[in-house]
Every structure is written in C-alpha cells, then in structure tokens.
Design a protein around this motif. Structure first.
Motif, PDB file in Angstrom:
ATOM      1  N   ARG A 250       0.834  -1.211   0.000  1.00 21.64           N
ATOM      2  CA  ARG A 250       0.000   0.000   0.000  1.00 21.64           C
ATOM      3  C   ARG A 250       0.866   1.257   0.000  1.00 21.64           C
ATOM      4  NH1 ARG A 250      -3.279  -3.249   3.523  1.00 21.64           N
ATOM      5  NH2 ARG A 250      -2.243  -2.352   5.340  1.00 21.64           N
ATOM      6  N   SER A 251       1.953   1.239   0.768  1.00 24.93           N
ATOM      7  CA  SER A 251       2.838   2.405   0.803  1.00 24.93           C
ATOM      8  C   SER A 251       3.469   2.656  -0.560  1.00 24.93           C
ATOM      9  CB  SER A 251       3.928   2.187   1.855  1.00 24.93           C
ATOM     10  OG  SER A 251       3.371   2.020   3.143  1.00 24.93           O
TER      11      SER A 251
ATOM     12  N   ARG B 188       0.870   4.174  -2.868  1.00 22.31           N
ATOM     13  CA  ARG B 188       0.658   5.611  -2.625  1.00 22.31           C
ATOM     14  C   ARG B 188       1.827   6.431  -3.163  1.00 22.31           C
ATOM     15  NH1 ARG B 188      -1.198   3.692   2.497  1.00 22.31           N
ATOM     16  NH2 ARG B 188       0.828   4.224   3.410  1.00 22.31           N
ATOM     17  N   GLN B 189       3.040   5.939  -3.001  1.00 30.22           N
ATOM     18  CA  GLN B 189       4.203   6.649  -3.515  1.00 30.22           C
ATOM     19  C   GLN B 189       4.156   6.761  -5.033  1.00 30.22           C
ATOM     20  OE1 GLN B 189       7.889   4.785  -2.517  1.00 30.22           O
ATOM     21  NE2 GLN B 189       9.159   6.301  -3.557  1.00 30.22           N
TER      22      GLN B 189
ATOM     23  N   GLU C 117       1.477   6.630  -6.907  1.00 38.16           N
ATOM     24  CA  GLU C 117       0.376   7.525  -7.283  1.00 38.16           C
ATOM     25  C   GLU C 117       0.767   8.983  -7.114  1.00 38.16           C
ATOM     26  OE1 GLU C 117      -4.353   8.255  -6.132  1.00 38.16           O
ATOM     27  OE2 GLU C 117      -3.154   6.730  -5.107  1.00 38.16           O
ATOM     28  N   ALA C 118       1.471   9.301  -6.013  1.00 39.73           N
ATOM     29  CA  ALA C 118       1.910  10.677  -5.799  1.00 39.73           C
ATOM     30  C   ALA C 118       2.909  11.111  -6.868  1.00 39.73           C
ATOM     31  CB  ALA C 118       2.527  10.816  -4.408  1.00 39.73           C
TER      32      ALA C 118
ATOM     33  N   GLU D 296       0.994  11.833 -10.046  1.00 40.63           N
ATOM     34  CA  GLU D 296       0.263  13.094  -9.932  1.00 40.63           C
ATOM     35  C   GLU D 296       1.210  14.280 -10.066  1.00 40.63           C
ATOM     36  OE1 GLU D 296      -2.791  15.355  -6.824  1.00 40.63           O
ATOM     37  OE2 GLU D 296      -1.998  13.356  -6.363  1.00 40.63           O
TER      38      GLU D 296
END
Length: 312
Positions: A174-175, A178-179, A181-182, A185
């Motif tokens: 999950r971490s 998120r990394q 995805e960031a 973005e």
C-alpha cells in the motif's frame, strides 16, 4: 558317457549365458557410468552404449548428465533497509564430473539445494528492497557465484540462477502504491503547468496581433458564439461589453447602489398605484425622472440644506 558330456556342455553354456547377462550393462546417451571394483573407484568413465563389468566384483553407478531444474524454497529475510520479504528462486545445474559427484559428496542434489537456500538468505540480507525489485540481474550473478564456488569441488556446474518472486507485506504494498500515485500526480501537474505556460505565450502573441486590428477581436467573439451555438444545448450566450465593466469599476459603491435602486424602484411603485386605481401606469414625461450626472448616474441629493445654486 555321451549323455554326461552333453549335460556338462549344457550346464557350462547356461553358466556362460548367466555370466554374460549379469556382466552386461546398458548406459543411456544422457548418462555416464562409474565403476567401483571391490569398493575402489576404477579409472575412466563408461560412455553411452553397451558395457560389461565383472559380476559380483564390479558395481556400476550411473550418473545423469542432463541439466537439472531445481526450485529453491521461499526464504524469509530482512533486507539491508529493514524490510521483511519472502523470496524464492530456481537453479539450473548439471554434473560435469560423474566420479567427483559420487565420491566427493553423499547426495549432490541435496547439497546444491541447501547451498542455494543459504546463499539466497545471504543475498537478501546484503541487498536493498529496490535492488530485489529492479536490479535482479546483478543479484542473480552474485547468487550464481556464491553457489558455484563450492559446487565445483563436487563435480557440479551451476548453469543459471534466477530469482522468481519477491513477496512483500500488504502494508508495504500500500505504501508503494501511494508513492507511485503521488509521483504520477506530480508529473501530471508539471506537464499541465508546462502546457499552461506554452498556451499563455501563444495567447499573448495572439493578443498582440489582435491589438493592431480591433475588428479581429469582434470576429473572434462571433466565432466563439457560433461554436457554442453549434451544440444542441440550452445555453444562451450574451456578449457583455467590456466598457460597461470598466464603468462599474470607476463608479463608487454608493453611486452604483443608488443607481440600481433608482432604476429598479421607480417602475414597481408606479405599477402598484395603477393597480389600486384601476388605471394604466402613467408614463413619465421626458425630463421628469431623476436627473443624471455626466457619468450617467443620478445626482446625489443635497444633504447640507443649502438652496439650489448655492454650490458651484
């Protein structure tokens, strides 16, 4: 006498046949034979095909020379950056010296398997998580070297070692998601900002060109209206003069509010009086409405009480 001689010949023939059958051996193409005579290793390796040994004295051991594919059980370990992972691999090896493989080690397959597991755990502890995920070729070479060094003395050659899978904990997955995805973005925003910068430069050039021809701006406005009207929708486009906005910016807030009240309150009052008397609302005569100043707004009332004409 003749019968006894015939029987003896038959017995000898049977013994010879049994001896030949017990001495004959067949070695397949992918195998090699190693002969032990009374427990002692004989010189030379028997090749594929027919071969013979001394019955009850020699022992023939066959060794498979094909490449063996052996999976390495998954090993749990902690990487150098303190991440718990579970890694499994596969190893390809073959026997290059049949005599050494039988004499030097009791079971060369089991020995290679244990060495591969130990080396895999050692590689996990010396590597970072990023290396396990993206730099596997280097780790495969290091793992192959670690296993091949002792295996050479066993008559075994390591052909190839591959890390198959790296299992991560769910929290780490999950971490990392998120990394990623960031990061995506961030790249999207940079690309969007770059596009806005290029568009602003082009718009500035277009505005500079249109400033020389005022009619070009009106044509552009008409093109925009046509583009909006081409769609089958209920949108109503009303061009708003920019000069009116500039006038409202120059006017004070009090003057603007008074003008709005004067314009919006006169008509409802006359309509209410007309509805009570049953007559039509009177039409104001020219010049009887509120006086307008030079700016188009009603004159402000005289709050000082001075008669008309007292002020300049």
């Amino acid at each position: 006498m003749v019968e006894e001689l015939v029987i003896a010949v038959v017995v000898v023939g049977c013994v010879c046949v049994l001896y030949a059958l017990s001495a004959a051996r067949i070695v397949k193409q992918y195998e090699r034979g190693v002969v032990f005579r009374l427990g002692r290793l004989r010189e030379g390796v028997r090749g594929p095909g027919f071969t013979a040994i001394v019955p009850f004295v020699d022992t023939l051991r066959k060794v498979n020379m094909q490449i063996v594919t052996m999976p390495v059980p998954a090993q749990d370990g902690i990487t150098r950056d303190n991440v718990t992972v579970r890694v499994d691999a596969v190893i390809y090896f073959k026997v290059v010296d049949p005599a050494e493989a039988l004499v030097r080690v009791e079971d060369y397959r089991f020995a290679v398997s244990q060495m591969a597991q130990t080396s895999l755990r050692s590689i996990i502890g010396k590597s970072d998580l990023d290396d396990l995920l993206s730099n596997r070729e280097k780790l495969n070479q290091g793992l192959e070297l670690m296993i091949d060094s002792p295996a050479i003395g066993w008559g075994v050659q390591i052909d190839r070692v591959e890390i198959k899978d790296v299992s991560l904990p769910e929290t780490m997955k999950r971490s990392m998601a998120r990394q990623a995805e960031a990061d995506r973005e961030r790249r999207a925003r940079i690309i969007n900002a770059d596009a806005e910068l290029q568009a602003s430069k082009k718009l500035a050039e277009a505005a500079k060109e249109m400033s020389g021809q005022p009619a070009a701006l009106q044509l552009r406005l008409l093109q925009t209206v046509v583009a909006v009207a081409a769609e089958k929708n209920s949108t109503l486009v009303l061009p708003f003069p920019v000069e009116l906005l500039r006038f409202l910016e120059r006017a004070t807030p009090g003057e603007a509010a008074q003008a709005v009240r004067a314009v919006s309150g006169a008509a409802p009052a006359q309509a209410a009086d007309a509805s009570r008397t049953g007559q039509d609302a009177p039409v104001p005569e020219p010049g009887t409405g509120p006086r307008l100043s030079a700016t188009g707004l009603p004159d402000r009332p005289d709050v000082s009480g001075a008669p008309d004409g007292a002020h300049a």
